[in-house]
Design a protein around this motif. Structure first.
Motif, PDB file in Angstrom:
ATOM      1  N   PRO A 143       0.826  -1.210   0.000  1.00  6.70           N
ATOM      2  CA  PRO A 143       0.000   0.000   0.000  1.00  6.70           C
ATOM      3  C   PRO A 143       0.864   1.265   0.000  1.00  6.70           C
ATOM      4  N   GLU A 144       0.545   2.152  -0.929  1.00  4.00           N
ATOM      5  CA  GLU A 144       1.259   3.441  -1.077  1.00  4.00           C
ATOM      6  C   GLU A 144       2.773   3.249  -1.215  1.00  4.00           C
ATOM      7  N   GLY A 145       3.146   2.119  -1.836  1.00  2.00           N
ATOM      8  CA  GLY A 145       4.564   1.807  -2.016  1.00  2.00           C
ATOM      9  C   GLY A 145       5.292   2.861  -2.824  1.00  2.00           C
ATOM     10  N   GLU A 146       4.581   3.452  -3.775  1.00  2.88           N
ATOM     11  CA  GLU A 146       5.192   4.476  -4.634  1.00  2.88           C
ATOM     12  C   GLU A 146       5.674   5.672  -3.804  1.00  2.88           C
ATOM     13  N   LYS A 147       4.894   5.965  -2.750  1.00  2.00           N
ATOM     14  CA  LYS A 147       5.174   7.124  -1.909  1.00  2.00           C
ATOM     15  C   LYS A 147       6.348   6.837  -0.958  1.00  2.00           C
ATOM     16  N   TYR A 148       6.421   5.582  -0.456  1.00  2.00           N
ATOM     17  CA  TYR A 148       7.350   5.290   0.639  1.00  2.00           C
ATOM     18  C   TYR A 148       8.613   4.535   0.230  1.00  2.00           C
ATOM     19  N   LEU A 149       8.555   3.764  -0.841  1.00  2.00           N
ATOM     20  CA  LEU A 149       9.724   2.965  -1.224  1.00  2.00           C
ATOM     21  C   LEU A 149      10.652   3.766  -2.123  1.00  2.00           C
ATOM     22  N   LYS A 150      11.926   3.730  -1.815  1.00  2.00           N
ATOM     23  CA  LYS A 150      12.914   4.434  -2.631  1.00  2.00           C
ATOM     24  C   LYS A 150      13.508   3.448  -3.641  1.00  2.00           C
ATOM     25  N   PHE A 189       4.776  -0.654 -10.885  1.00  2.00           N
ATOM     26  CA  PHE A 189       4.190   0.598 -10.396  1.00  2.00           C
ATOM     27  C   PHE A 189       2.907   0.841 -11.171  1.00  2.00           C
ATOM     28  N   LEU A 190       1.810   1.069 -10.442  1.00  2.00           N
ATOM     29  CA  LEU A 190       0.501   1.110 -11.097  1.00  2.00           C
ATOM     30  C   LEU A 190       0.266   2.418 -11.838  1.00  2.00           C
ATOM     31  N   LYS A 191       0.956   3.488 -11.430  1.00  2.00           N
ATOM     32  CA  LYS A 191       0.840   4.756 -12.161  1.00  2.00           C
ATOM     33  C   LYS A 191       1.533   4.581 -13.506  1.00  2.00           C
ATOM     34  N   THR A 192       0.798   4.668 -14.560  1.00  2.00           N
ATOM     35  CA  THR A 192       1.405   4.427 -15.883  1.00  2.00           C
ATOM     36  C   THR A 192       2.451   5.480 -16.220  1.00  2.00           C
ATOM     37  N   SER A 193       2.359   6.639 -15.557  1.00  2.00           N
ATOM     38  CA  SER A 193       3.334   7.708 -15.834  1.00  2.00           C
ATOM     39  C   SER A 193       4.689   7.417 -15.185  1.00  2.00           C
ATOM     40  N   ARG A 230      -8.024  -5.295 -10.188  1.00  2.00           N
ATOM     41  CA  ARG A 230      -9.253  -5.877  -9.628  1.00  2.00           C
ATOM     42  C   ARG A 230      -8.926  -6.999  -8.635  1.00  2.00           C
ATOM     43  N   LEU A 231      -7.997  -7.883  -9.028  1.00  2.00           N
ATOM     44  CA  LEU A 231      -7.684  -9.063  -8.218  1.00  2.00           C
ATOM     45  C   LEU A 231      -6.968  -8.679  -6.924  1.00  2.00           C
ATOM     46  N   LEU A 232      -6.072  -7.689  -6.998  1.00  2.00           N
ATOM     47  CA  LEU A 232      -5.298  -7.304  -5.809  1.00  2.00           C
ATOM     48  C   LEU A 232      -5.931  -6.135  -5.058  1.00  2.00           C
ATOM     49  N   GLU A 233      -7.069  -5.627  -5.585  1.00  2.00           N
ATOM     50  CA  GLU A 233      -7.785  -4.496  -4.973  1.00  2.00           C
ATOM     51  C   GLU A 233      -6.834  -3.335  -4.682  1.00  2.00           C
ATOM     52  N   THR A 234      -6.093  -2.943  -5.705  1.00  2.00           N
ATOM     53  CA  THR A 234      -5.047  -1.934  -5.521  1.00  2.00           C
ATOM     54  C   THR A 234      -5.566  -0.510  -5.696  1.00  2.00           C
ATOM     55  N   GLN A 235      -4.820   0.421  -5.120  1.00  2.00           N
ATOM     56  CA  GLN A 235      -5.045   1.861  -5.317  1.00  2.00           C
ATOM     57  C   GLN A 235      -3.911   2.380  -6.216  1.00  2.00           C
ATOM     58  N   GLU A 236      -4.069   3.613  -6.691  1.00  2.00           N
ATOM     59  CA  GLU A 236      -3.136   4.154  -7.693  1.00  2.00           C
ATOM     60  C   GLU A 236      -1.685   4.230  -7.208  1.00  2.00           C
ATOM     61  N   GLU A 237      -1.491   4.535  -5.915  1.00  2.00           N
ATOM     62  CA  GLU A 237      -0.121   4.742  -5.409  1.00  2.00           C
ATOM     63  C   GLU A 237       0.556   3.439  -4.947  1.00  2.00           C
ATOM     64  N   CYS A 273       8.975  -5.414   3.678  1.00  2.00           N
ATOM     65  CA  CYS A 273       8.295  -4.183   3.234  1.00  2.00           C
ATOM     66  C   CYS A 273       7.513  -3.547   4.383  1.00  2.00           C
ATOM     67  N   ALA A 274       6.942  -4.391   5.259  1.00  2.00           N
ATOM     68  CA  ALA A 274       6.233  -3.847   6.436  1.00  2.00           C
ATOM     69  C   ALA A 274       7.218  -3.070   7.309  1.00  2.00           C
ATOM     70  N   ASP A 275       8.425  -3.632   7.500  1.00  2.00           N
ATOM     71  CA  ASP A 275       9.457  -2.940   8.297  1.00  2.00           C
ATOM     72  C   ASP A 275       9.841  -1.609   7.644  1.00  2.00           C
ATOM     73  N   LEU A 276      10.005  -1.636   6.304  1.00  2.00           N
ATOM     74  CA  LEU A 276      10.387  -0.412   5.577  1.00  2.00           C
ATOM     75  C   LEU A 276       9.317   0.673   5.724  1.00  2.00           C
ATOM     76  N   LEU A 277       8.044   0.272   5.545  1.00  2.00           N
ATOM     77  CA  LEU A 277       6.949   1.251   5.634  1.00  2.00           C
ATOM     78  C   LEU A 277       6.868   1.819   7.053  1.00  2.00           C
ATOM     79  N   GLU A 278       7.025   0.949   8.059  1.00  2.00           N
ATOM     80  CA  GLU A 278       6.918   1.421   9.447  1.00  2.00           C
ATOM     81  C   GLU A 278       8.089   2.335   9.815  1.00  2.00           C
ATOM     82  N   ALA A 279       9.261   2.055   9.227  1.00  2.00           N
ATOM     83  CA  ALA A 279      10.423   2.924   9.478  1.00  2.00           C
ATOM     84  C   ALA A 279      10.176   4.318   8.912  1.00  2.00           C
TER      85      ALA A 279
END
Length: 543
Positions: A262-269, A292-296, A317-324, A348-354
């Protein structure tokens, strides 16, 4: 500050305005008549304050000072209270008998490596038991019906944050019981002994099969406090033109799996993505494709762009994803692909929480039973041979017994694990109480030397009742309850990573004349052997 003084005088109220509500004695003081210094304190190696940073080596070297800290006092007192409540629940409310079993035993097949103790008989050795497994079964044969022990156990293996060479189990065995009976007893035990300053334990605990846990979380000890589950997306790619996906699906057990961050685009470098891919290649020899789901987004590789064009809507649809969100996709053999994504899910959970995202509530205790394990696993070093998944005394699932003689690798067991917040805190099983079946599994399936277990096989032949049990890891449970970073923080005198006692310098050498009565002598390793040994036993083993 840490000197010991004896003060006598009269207790009086503190002057108005000088009360301290933060102290239990904050409203009173002593009008001193006499004061005596009983023992002065030398200069301390560190201040007795929890906020003072000190290395773990220093803490272990001066453990008796470290124990004075508020956190260590809280941890050990809470542990004591929990054990007291457990004794009360088992012995007073449920008729269990607290029985001590021997610490000096003999070497037995299977399981973890045991410590060896020399005896005065030439060439004869004791062994420290890794658990009281055989004794608890023999107590059932002896008609004691309900056994319990706060048991010391020993394993000659490297230490880790959640493992020590010596550790403590709440060890339980019952006669005439089924899996559900053990589970409900343990749920009641934890509910009864749970600290009053934590949110109460809600029972019954949810249950999940081993196959479900592996497929959804990639591990047999899933952390169910957050989502990011593994999803099988093989069907979407049956007609894909992407080579490595086609290749994976053409093989037996070949699948395509994905997790959504979730929101990996925002948090993952970019460096995080590179390290994820490197981890997959180094540890699993697998390719992980970040999408990355943003086509741009210009981070997408040409393959990821093609997949988004080919199956973008289906994925969303299958992963119920959001744009970010970011999708991590891998293809390969089912178990390997799931295990890899299970590890990456936690990374990834550790990375997001950090980076400030709250995924796992520290006040939440998420219990889970994992059931229906395989009875046997293929040996890593020789996949043609089998080893016991739990231990060789675990009973097969009643509906799978016929497979024992034809396809033993398909037999499910009556083994159950208790998982808390992604850590296994307990494991047990219904045992084999039939001597013939036990002999067949040991000799034919596992190819073990049955002579080493002749005492147990003989006992099972003398009218052994059906029985089962469980062991709860007390150190690990207390560690999770207190939120301590390591089990060494809930043990009064623990060992270091290398299994050393830094305070007393154990293990220590013994003069040759003191070894004589044991008929053994030390064979000193050469430099090359020492080097090889340190490579085989690193201080921080992976697993």
């Amino acid at each position: 500050m840490e000197s010991v003084v004896q003060v006598s005088g009269t207790v009086i109220s503190r002057p108005p305005g000088q009360e301290n509500p933060k102290m239990p004695t904050g409203e009173i003081e002593i009008k001193v008549k006499t004061a005596k210094l009983l023992n002065s304190c030398k200069k301390l190696p560190f201040e007795i304050k929890d906020f003072v940073k000190k290395t773990e080596a220093l803490r272990l070297r001066y453990r008796y000072l470290d124990l004075r800290g508020v956190q260590m006092q809280y941890n050990l007192r809470l542990r004591s209270q929990m054990v007291m409540k457990m004794r009360e629940y088992l012995c007073n409310l449920h008729g269990f008998v607290d029985i001590e079993t021997p610490t000096l035993f003999k070497r037995t097949p299977g399981g973890a490596k045991e410590f060896v103790i020399p005896s005065r008989e030439p060439g004869k050795f004791y062994s420290l038991p890794q658990s009281p497994q055989q004794f608890k079964q023999l107590l059932m044969v002896g008609g004691l019906d309900r056994y319990f022990q706060v048991a010391r156990c020993y394993r000659d293996e490297g230490s880790r944050p959640d493992r020590q060479p010596e550790f403590t189990q709440i060890d339980i065995e019952m006669s005439f019981v089924e899996q559900t009976g053990i589970q409900s007893l343990i749920e009641g035990l934890l509910q009864y002994s749970w600290p009053s300053d934590k949110d109460p334990v809600v029972v019954p605990f949810p249950s999940m099969t081993f196959a479900e846990a592996l497929a959804s979380y990639g591990t047999d000890k899933p952390d169910t406090r957050f989502g990011m589950k593994i999803v099988d997306i093989s069907d979407m790619f049956r007609n894909t033109k992407v080579g490595f996906l086609q290749d994976a699906l053409s093989k037996p057990q070949g699948t395509i799996k994905a997790i959504c961050i979730p929101e990996g685009e925002k948090y993952l470098k970019r460096k995080d993505i590179e390290s994820i891919r490197k981890f997959a290649a180094d540890h699993f020899n697998q390719e992980v494709l970040p999408i990355f789901l943003k086509t741009s987004n210009n981070w997408n590789s040409p393959v990821a762009k093609f997949i988004m064009e080919e199956q973008g809507l289906g994925l969303i649809r299958l992963l119920e994803t959001q744009e970010e969100d970011v999708v991590l996709l891998t293809a390969g053999e089912h178990k390997k692909a799931c295990s890899l994504l299970g590890k990456l899910r936690l990374e990834c959970a550790d990375l997001l929480e950090a980076r400030g995202v709250v995924l796992r509530d520290p006040a939440l205790f998420s219990f889970l039973w994992v059931v229906d394990f395989p009875l046997f696993f293929p040996k890593e070093e020789n996949p043609e041979e089998l080893e016991a998944a739990h231990h060789p005394f675990t009973a097969p699932h009643p509906s799978d017994i016929h497979l024992l003689y034809t396809e033993p690798q398909k037999v499910r067991s009556q083994h159950y694990d208790l998982v808390l917040n992604g850590s296994e805190i307990g494991g047990g099983s219904i045992r084999i109480h039939d001597a013939e079946l036990q002999h067949y599994i040991l000799a034919t399936v596992l190819k073990e030397d049955v002579k080493l277990l002749s005492h147990l096989l003989q006992a099972l032949d003398y009218g052994a009742p059906p029985h089962g049990g469980i062991a709860i890891g007390l150190d690990r449970l207390t560690c999770l309850v207190t939120g301590a970073p390591s089990i060494r923080d809930v043990i009064a005198f623990p060992k270091s990573f290398q299994g050393h006692d830094l305070m007393s310098n154990a293990p220590d050498s013994i003069p040759p004349e003191e070894l004589k009565p044991y008929h053994i002598q030390v064979s000193w390793p050469t430099d090359s052997e020492t080097e090889k040994s340190s490579l085989n036993h690193p201080c921080h083993p992976e697993s």
